[in-house]
Design an enzyme around this catalytic site. Sequence first.
Site, PDB file in Angstrom:
ATOM      1  N   TYR A 112      -4.574   1.515  15.785  1.00 41.36           N
ATOM      2  CA  TYR A 112      -3.346   1.521  16.577  1.00 41.36           C
ATOM      3  C   TYR A 112      -3.600   1.252  18.055  1.00 41.36           C
ATOM      4  O   TYR A 112      -2.751   0.719  18.744  1.00 41.36           O
ATOM      5  CB  TYR A 112      -2.630   2.869  16.415  1.00 41.36           C
ATOM      6  CG  TYR A 112      -2.018   3.033  15.043  1.00 41.36           C
ATOM      7  CD1 TYR A 112      -0.722   2.602  14.802  1.00 41.36           C
ATOM      8  CD2 TYR A 112      -2.744   3.571  13.978  1.00 41.36           C
ATOM      9  CE1 TYR A 112      -0.149   2.713  13.546  1.00 41.36           C
ATOM     10  CE2 TYR A 112      -2.176   3.688  12.715  1.00 41.36           C
ATOM     11  CZ  TYR A 112      -0.875   3.259  12.506  1.00 41.36           C
ATOM     12  OH  TYR A 112      -0.322   3.360  11.257  1.00 41.36           O
ATOM     13  N   ARG A 145       0.855  -1.190   0.000  1.00 37.91           N
ATOM     14  CA  ARG A 145       0.000   0.000   0.000  1.00 37.91           C
ATOM     15  C   ARG A 145       0.889   1.236   0.000  1.00 37.91           C
ATOM     16  O   ARG A 145       1.730   1.398   0.888  1.00 37.91           O
ATOM     17  CB  ARG A 145      -0.903  -0.003   1.239  1.00 37.91           C
ATOM     18  CG  ARG A 145      -1.723   1.255   1.383  1.00 37.91           C
ATOM     19  CD  ARG A 145      -2.716   1.210   2.552  1.00 37.91           C
ATOM     20  NE  ARG A 145      -3.383   2.508   2.629  1.00 37.91           N
ATOM     21  CZ  ARG A 145      -3.359   3.314   3.682  1.00 37.91           C
ATOM     22  NH1 ARG A 145      -2.756   2.958   4.796  1.00 37.91           N
ATOM     23  NH2 ARG A 145      -3.958   4.490   3.638  1.00 37.91           N
ATOM     24  N   HIS A 184      -3.053  10.948   0.857  1.00 40.39           N
ATOM     25  CA  HIS A 184      -2.531  10.736   2.211  1.00 40.39           C
ATOM     26  C   HIS A 184      -1.896  12.057   2.662  1.00 40.39           C
ATOM     27  O   HIS A 184      -0.698  12.140   2.914  1.00 40.39           O
ATOM     28  CB  HIS A 184      -1.550   9.567   2.233  1.00 40.39           C
ATOM     29  CG  HIS A 184      -1.317   8.975   3.603  1.00 40.39           C
ATOM     30  ND1 HIS A 184      -1.450   7.620   3.869  1.00 40.39           N
ATOM     31  CD2 HIS A 184      -0.970   9.550   4.771  1.00 40.39           C
ATOM     32  CE1 HIS A 184      -1.167   7.396   5.153  1.00 40.39           C
ATOM     33  NE2 HIS A 184      -0.879   8.556   5.722  1.00 40.39           N
ATOM     34  N   ASN A 227      -7.569   1.746   9.798  1.00 37.12           N
ATOM     35  CA  ASN A 227      -6.273   1.941  10.442  1.00 37.12           C
ATOM     36  C   ASN A 227      -6.497   1.872  11.940  1.00 37.12           C
ATOM     37  O   ASN A 227      -7.299   2.627  12.496  1.00 37.12           O
ATOM     38  CB  ASN A 227      -5.662   3.287  10.081  1.00 37.12           C
ATOM     39  CG  ASN A 227      -5.221   3.349   8.635  1.00 37.12           C
ATOM     40  OD1 ASN A 227      -5.284   2.354   7.903  1.00 37.12           O
ATOM     41  ND2 ASN A 227      -4.763   4.521   8.214  1.00 37.12           N
ATOM     42  N   GLU A 258      -3.666  -0.200   8.063  1.00 41.27           N
ATOM     43  CA  GLU A 258      -2.497   0.175   8.873  1.00 41.27           C
ATOM     44  C   GLU A 258      -2.675  -0.398  10.265  1.00 41.27           C
ATOM     45  O   GLU A 258      -3.767  -0.349  10.841  1.00 41.27           O
ATOM     46  CB  GLU A 258      -2.358   1.701   9.039  1.00 41.27           C
ATOM     47  CG  GLU A 258      -1.855   2.432   7.839  1.00 41.27           C
ATOM     48  CD  GLU A 258      -1.727   3.926   8.091  1.00 41.27           C
ATOM     49  OE1 GLU A 258      -1.511   4.343   9.248  1.00 41.27           O
ATOM     50  OE2 GLU A 258      -1.861   4.693   7.116  1.00 41.27           O
TER      51      GLU A 258
HETATM   52  C1  GBH Z   1      -1.567   7.052  10.813  1.00 44.04           C
HETATM   53  O1  GBH Z   1      -2.194   8.074  11.510  1.00 44.04           O
HETATM   54  C2  GBH Z   1      -1.137   7.632   9.485  1.00 44.04           C
HETATM   55  O2  GBH Z   1      -1.982   7.206   8.447  1.00 44.04           O
HETATM   56  C3  GBH Z   1       0.285   7.359   9.148  1.00 44.04           C
HETATM   57  O3  GBH Z   1       0.678   8.189   8.100  1.00 44.04           O
HETATM   58  C4  GBH Z   1       1.139   7.524  10.387  1.00 44.04           C
HETATM   59  O4  GBH Z   1       2.499   7.399  10.079  1.00 44.04           O
HETATM   60  C5  GBH Z   1       0.722   6.459  11.377  1.00 44.04           C
HETATM   61  O5  GBH Z   1      -0.634   6.542  11.664  1.00 44.04           O
HETATM   62  C6  GBH Z   1       1.479   6.512  12.692  1.00 44.04           C
HETATM   63  O6  GBH Z   1       1.137   7.667  13.417  1.00 44.04           O
HETATM   64  O7  GBH Z   1      -0.670  13.459  19.419  1.00 44.04           O
HETATM   65  O8  GBH Z   1      -0.383  11.186  20.218  1.00 44.04           O
HETATM   66  O9  GBH Z   1      -1.930  11.633  18.473  1.00 44.04           O
HETATM   67  C7  GBH Z   1      -2.691   7.765  12.762  1.00 44.04           C
HETATM   68  C8  GBH Z   1      -2.933   9.042  13.508  1.00 44.04           C
HETATM   69  C9  GBH Z   1      -1.813  11.089  13.790  1.00 44.04           C
HETATM   70  C10 GBH Z   1      -1.396   9.267  15.212  1.00 44.04           C
HETATM   71  C11 GBH Z   1      -0.701  11.835  14.475  1.00 44.04           C
HETATM   72  C12 GBH Z   1      -0.269  10.033  15.838  1.00 44.04           C
HETATM   73  C13 GBH Z   1       0.358  12.234  16.551  1.00 44.04           C
HETATM   74  C14 GBH Z   1       0.644  11.778  17.944  1.00 44.04           C
HETATM   75  N1  GBH Z   1      -1.672   9.674  13.880  1.00 44.04           N
HETATM   76  N2  GBH Z   1      -0.603  11.423  15.837  1.00 44.04           N
HETATM   77  S1  GBH Z   1      -0.664  12.048  19.083  1.00 44.04           S
END
Ligand code: GBH
Length: 459
Positions: free
Chosen positions: A304, A83, A127, A302, A362
């Site tokens: 996390y 991707r 993106h 996505n 993701e």
């Molecule tokens: C994804 O965003 C993105 O699609 C990708 O490009 C990125 O590299 C990946 O996750 C990892 O971050 O202030 O703690 O939220 C997920 C959302 C937005 C999460 C930015 C992390 C900043 C830290 N991301 N955020 S926080």
Amino acid sequence: ESLTARPDPRRFPPRFTWGVATAAYQVEGAAREDGRGPSIWDTFSHTPGRVKGGDTGDVACDHYHRLEADLDLIASLGVNAYRFSVAWPRVQPTGRGAVNPKGLDFYSRLVDGLLARGVTPWLTLYHWDLPQALQDTGGWASRDTAHAFGEYAGIVAAGLGDRVRHFITINEPWCAAFLGYGIGIHAPGHTDLARSYAAAHHLLVGHGLAVQAVRAHAPGAQVGITLNLYEGYPATDTPADRAATRRQDGFQNRWYLDPVYGRGYPQDILDLLGDASPHAQGLALPGDTELMGAPTDFLGVNMYSRAVVEDAPGDGWLHSRQVRPEGSEYTGFDWEVAPHSLTDLLLRVQRDYDPPAVYVTENGATYPDTVETDGTVNDEARTRYFQMHVAALQPALDGGAKVGGYFAWSLMDNFEWAEGYEKRFGIVHVDFGTQARTVKASGRWYADFLARTHAEVNA
Ligand code: GBH
């Protein structure tokens, strides 16, 4: 919950998609080459104070110049899908008008290189790297940007759709709208709640227009959107915390899921937004519900972490707050490791929206990696994170979620937006001084797992 689960390679469906993911601005570099125009992330990262360490994507992983070697690297992992995203300002330097052939040609070579290695391309159209010229006329706060995006989507679909069969319109509209226009930690760096909802609306309208364009110019291709979703859990089992969790879910998840599945916006959040809602701002036009709900072939998710939520009267317009549960494990962004919530999320999305297919587009974790003297990176915590989340797909599949695949974020360490190069998400380590790539232990685990998947399937 158990944080020791290991996935069983034999339990996945034979044609399961296993991939790795990147995004253009995070890896390509070559920011001023071959006619590429500036994007909002060039502007943002070159504005002092916006990105940690003053880092920019000018060079990033230099992927633009190292395409062949990176294609070999991707193939060496044994994935069957990759991707990537297309940088709009490479294809249309000002976001409108004539195509820049050299820009489109880079992606054509990328696609051909993947196919030659037996890797299926999954192409994300947006993106986050909006052409700066479109920001100068209002960016996503302006409806014109959605129309420009539809035209750009048609150009890419016409140019690559003979070989690309999987298109993702937009990556994480919540991030683009809320982080970019609401709290300003991402480009273009605005802090205006009403404008963030204008941006979100036009991103969703742009998604609908892009779906139509892909259908028209790449007949038979699969098209979907990728949302960043967090399953929510009340901090305590009280009516107040349950209601707060529901509001958080509306803000983060349902605001995007409901319109993409043709239902328009959730009424509870519209009510809370008041004057900031797209309706109150006069932005929701007749036909928008149908446009945003243009039928799609899959949902990209996505994931996390999860959200544990408590009632917080008076805290912003949502009156809710995320809490940090004690005793949990956390990754380098202070995100709770919550693999079970991936199972819950996939089952919930299937139950509530019944998508024809879902792909985890993701999933990954950042930890401070250590390069050993022999050059290896033994990222045990990241390896366990992947093992637990891949394992969490199994009960979702067993419970009827139509999970078609999984993409690890990320192929390699890269430009982590406002965090610059400090936060590493790769399964391949990048030395940003030499551009040397080294497969981490997590990458070796993934490759080994995938090899067993294929071996068992073909047995
Ligand atoms: C994804 O965003 C993105 O699609 C990708 O490009 C990125 O590299 C990946 O996750 C990892 O971050 O202030 O703690 O939220 C997920 C959302 C937005 C999460 C930015 C992390 C900043 C830290 N991301 N955020 S926080």
